[in-house]
Design an enzyme around this catalytic site. Structure first.
Site, PDB file in Angstrom:
ATOM      1  N   GLY A 146      42.770  42.675  43.032  1.00  0.00           N
ATOM      2  CA  GLY A 146      42.302  42.046  44.271  1.00  0.00           C
ATOM      3  C   GLY A 146      43.424  41.759  45.245  1.00  0.00           C
ATOM      4  N   ARG A 182      47.751  38.887  47.903  1.00  0.00           N
ATOM      5  CA  ARG A 182      48.560  38.344  49.002  1.00  0.00           C
ATOM      6  C   ARG A 182      48.210  39.004  50.322  1.00  0.00           C
ATOM      7  NH1 ARG A 182      54.430  40.893  48.512  1.00  0.00           N
ATOM      8  NH2 ARG A 182      53.868  42.900  47.627  1.00  0.00           N
ATOM      9  N   LYS A 205      49.526  40.479  55.429  1.00  0.00           N
ATOM     10  CA  LYS A 205      50.091  40.665  54.087  1.00  0.00           C
ATOM     11  C   LYS A 205      51.228  39.660  53.915  1.00  0.00           C
ATOM     12  CE  LYS A 205      51.874  44.279  51.029  1.00  0.00           C
ATOM     13  NZ  LYS A 205      52.110  45.724  50.893  1.00  0.00           N
ATOM     14  N   ASP A 236      52.760  34.326  44.014  1.00  0.00           N
ATOM     15  CA  ASP A 236      52.742  33.309  45.074  1.00  0.00           C
ATOM     16  C   ASP A 236      52.009  33.708  46.353  1.00  0.00           C
ATOM     17  OD1 ASP A 236      54.465  35.186  46.069  1.00  0.00           O
ATOM     18  OD2 ASP A 236      56.283  33.959  45.873  1.00  0.00           O
ATOM     19  N   GLY A 237      51.549  34.957  46.416  1.00  0.00           N
ATOM     20  CA  GLY A 237      50.816  35.383  47.614  1.00  0.00           C
ATOM     21  C   GLY A 237      51.706  35.657  48.814  1.00  0.00           C
ATOM     22  N   ARG A 279      48.500  44.164  59.526  1.00  0.00           N
ATOM     23  CA  ARG A 279      48.270  45.609  59.470  1.00  0.00           C
ATOM     24  C   ARG A 279      46.814  45.934  59.750  1.00  0.00           C
ATOM     25  NH1 ARG A 279      49.155  46.992  52.984  1.00  0.00           N
ATOM     26  NH2 ARG A 279      47.442  45.716  52.194  1.00  0.00           N
ATOM     27  N   ARG A 339      39.547  50.223  48.589  1.00  0.00           N
ATOM     28  CA  ARG A 339      40.313  51.093  47.691  1.00  0.00           C
ATOM     29  C   ARG A 339      39.406  51.656  46.592  1.00  0.00           C
ATOM     30  NH1 ARG A 339      45.441  48.154  48.055  1.00  0.00           N
ATOM     31  NH2 ARG A 339      45.225  46.911  49.937  1.00  0.00           N
ATOM     32  N   ASP A 358      44.358  51.072  42.527  1.00  0.00           N
ATOM     33  CA  ASP A 358      44.174  49.973  43.490  1.00  0.00           C
ATOM     34  C   ASP A 358      44.967  50.238  44.763  1.00  0.00           C
ATOM     35  OD1 ASP A 358      46.137  49.498  41.323  1.00  0.00           O
ATOM     36  OD2 ASP A 358      46.849  47.922  42.651  1.00  0.00           O
ATOM     37  N   ASP A 404      49.585  50.476  51.178  1.00  0.00           N
ATOM     38  CA  ASP A 404      50.465  49.669  50.333  1.00  0.00           C
ATOM     39  C   ASP A 404      51.851  50.298  50.170  1.00  0.00           C
ATOM     40  OD1 ASP A 404      48.485  47.861  50.146  1.00  0.00           O
ATOM     41  OD2 ASP A 404      48.353  47.848  47.962  1.00  0.00           O
TER      42      ASP A 404
END
Ligand code: AMP
Ligand code: MG
Length: 521
Positions: A100, A103, A122, A134-135, A192, A199, A269, A279
């Site tokens: 998921g 972040r 992001k 920690d995201g 972004r 995905r 993912d 990504d």
């Protein structure tokens, strides 16, 4: 700020009923509502004029306090409901369960000039999918994503886009090489854009949990908004969908091979359902042409995601997608057929692409062999991919081997190795190549024009991004803008930037961030 907000994902698909932002398994849902974390001292480093306009804003908007706040997560736009998506994935060949948006937070969707853009931050804090992390995102990886996604777009490679790059003002703890040396780094946020960030893994998690109704909803949603050309119904609809995703995935990977891009972490993912490069993590650009190269140190042992294996992984990932779609089709055979066609389609497109790189636009039965020999010869001694192909267009059909060699020798990293057997291989290859060129109908000049639109002069070499990062860590952001401008016209001669058309400097050969990237970001 006047955006034409038209949310669909968080309106048409089932939401997580729990509102609390706690780490957990999220069942029966495609996403969770979550708000970005406020940051201490946000500061805009760079924004893309082109993308500002693409979403219907003006340059003036982009200098406002509001813009900074919204695109660092410090202000939520009216009538928007930010959320994180639920997806799973196969990482390095193994099912990893729920992953998921750990972040990433989707702010909203806007439509401008008939184009839909989902806007995502992001590095803007924890979500229910953050697991133990920690995201957040650090400046170095944010610069890499920001610059590379735009560079890829201008190279003509399907990709997500970048709107802005900001500092959060908060420090983030990272152990870059995973070797017990954590250190604080500057935190950053990239905003972004993509028509959608769905995905393969969004489908996989639902199939794994046997949530077939939601799976169908997600497939129907995706087809309705992003594959409107599919008009079939019933099972055929989902088969047609897989065909389209397969074809887009092939196109994307052929482009990667053309420009020498290695994604580095092609987990399911990280595979966009729209066939976009997504990504930007431990990616890298081929310097020496080498099928075995991977930039990702996490993958150093098995090199699963090496340059020469990207097409195979594309197919492997499509298998996982096909498995996920199976409950909507319940027949193996037609799914299998779609996947069985992958290699032939890929090979045909790959050959076409490689031929165009060397200026061949007609057909000859020996072309495959000619390309194969070139690929082998390029790997006999370290040869810079970008420089070789770019300079190849300078040769004349009248040239002797010595003349030709003069024109391409700048691409060899160890020129003293190019003798004896290796030199003979080159002689032999050019011999065949010149014969083959006689069959083409183009003048030297015309061939060069065509080749120069296929073989970029400028790519985001690994060390270039690292230089921009080193400067930025000292508070100097000029090089980010320089590279951003340079990479907008990768196929053009840009004499003022000639210094970037050069082999990787020796200091960068084994430097962290230049040839060795980890997933730590
Ligand atoms: P990646 O390797 O970047 O594609 O990430 C794989 C998974 O880890 C995704 O679910 C990400 O959201 C998650 N992830 C990566 N970094 C972080 C982070 N710093 N905090 C939370 N989740 C993360
Ligand atoms: Mg990812």
């Amino acid at each position: 700020m006047n955006l034409n907000i038209q949310d669909t994902f968080n309106k048409e698909l089932p939401a997580d009923k729990t509102i609390e932002n706690s780490r957990r398994q999220v069942l029966d849902a495609c996403f969770s509502f979550v708000e970005p974390k406020k940051t201490t001292n946000p500061k805009l480093i760079h924004a893309s004029k082109e993308m500002i306009e693409a979403i219907g804003l003006t340059e003036e908007n982009a200098t406002s306090e509001d813009f900074l706040k919204v695109f660092t997560g410090n202000k939520i736009l009216e009538n928007t409901h930010p959320y994180a998506m639920c997806y799973g994935g196969h990482q390095f060949g193994n099912w990893a369960g729920q992953l998921g948006d750990g972040r990433a937070i989707n702010l909203t969707e806007v439509v401008h000039k008939n184009q839909r853009w989902a806007i995502q931050l992001k590095g803007s804090g924890e979500t229910p999918y953050s697991r133990t992390a920690d995201g957040l995102a650090v400046l170095r990886s944010s610069i890499r994503e920001y610059l590379c996604s735009e560079a890829m777009f201008h190279l003509g490679v399907p990709t997500t886009r970048a709107l802005s790059l900001s500092l959060s003002g908060d420090d983030v703890l990272r152990d870059v090489m995973y070797n017990g040396n954590p250190a604080y780094e500057k935190g950053a946020i990239v905003s972004r854009l993509a028509p959608s960030f769905i995905r393969f893994g969004n489908f996989e998690i639902l199939a794994a949990r046997k949530q077939h109704l939601i799976l169908k909803q997600l497939a129907d949603y995706t087809i309705k908004h992003f594959y409107p050309e599919i008009t079939s119904e019933g099972k055929q609809k989902y088969l047609d969908f897989l065909v389209e995703v397969r074809n887009k995935t092939i196109d994307m990977i052929v482009h990667w091979q053309r420009v020498g891009f290695v994604h580095g972490v092609m987990n399911t993912d990280n595979m966009s359902i729209l066939g976009l490069t997504i990504d930007y993590g431990p990616y890298g650009w081929l310097e020496g042409y080498d099928f075995g190269w991977t930039p990702n140190t996490t993958d150093a042992q098995h090199k699963r995601y090496r340059y020469g294996n990207q097409s195979q992984i594309g197919l492997w990932n499509l298998f996982k997608l096909a498995n996920a779609l199976y409950p909507l089709i319940e027949e193996v055979k037609p799914l299998q057929n779609i996947l069985d066609e992958y290699s032939d389609i890929y090979n045909e497109k790959y050959q076409e692409m490689m031929k165009s790189k060397i200026g061949l636009f007609t057909d000859d039965e020996n072309d495959k062999e000619l390309i194969g020999r070139l690929e082998e010869t390029l790997q006999l001694s370290e040869t810079d991919m970008t420089i070789f192909f770019r300079n190849l267009s300078n040769i004349s059909i009248e040239d002797s081997f010595n003349n030709t060699f003069e024109k391409i020798k700048g691409s060899f990293y160890a020129i003293d190795e190019i003798k004896g057997d290796i030199k003979n291989h080159w002689k032999d290859w050019f011999n065949r190549y010149f014969k083959r060129l006689q069959q083409e109908n183009f003048s030297d000049k015309k061939r060069k024009e065509k080749m120069d639109l296929i073989n970029p002069k400028y790519v985001l070499r690994n060390y270039m991004a690292q230089l921009a990062i080193d400067d930025a860590n000292k508070g100097d952001y000029k090089l980010i803008d320089t590279l951003y401008q340079l990479l907008k016209k990768p196929y053009s001669e840009q004499p003022e930037y000639e210094k970037w058309f050069a082999k990787r400097p020796d200091w960068a050969r084994h430097k962290v961030g230049c040839s060795m990237l980890s997933c730590s970001s």
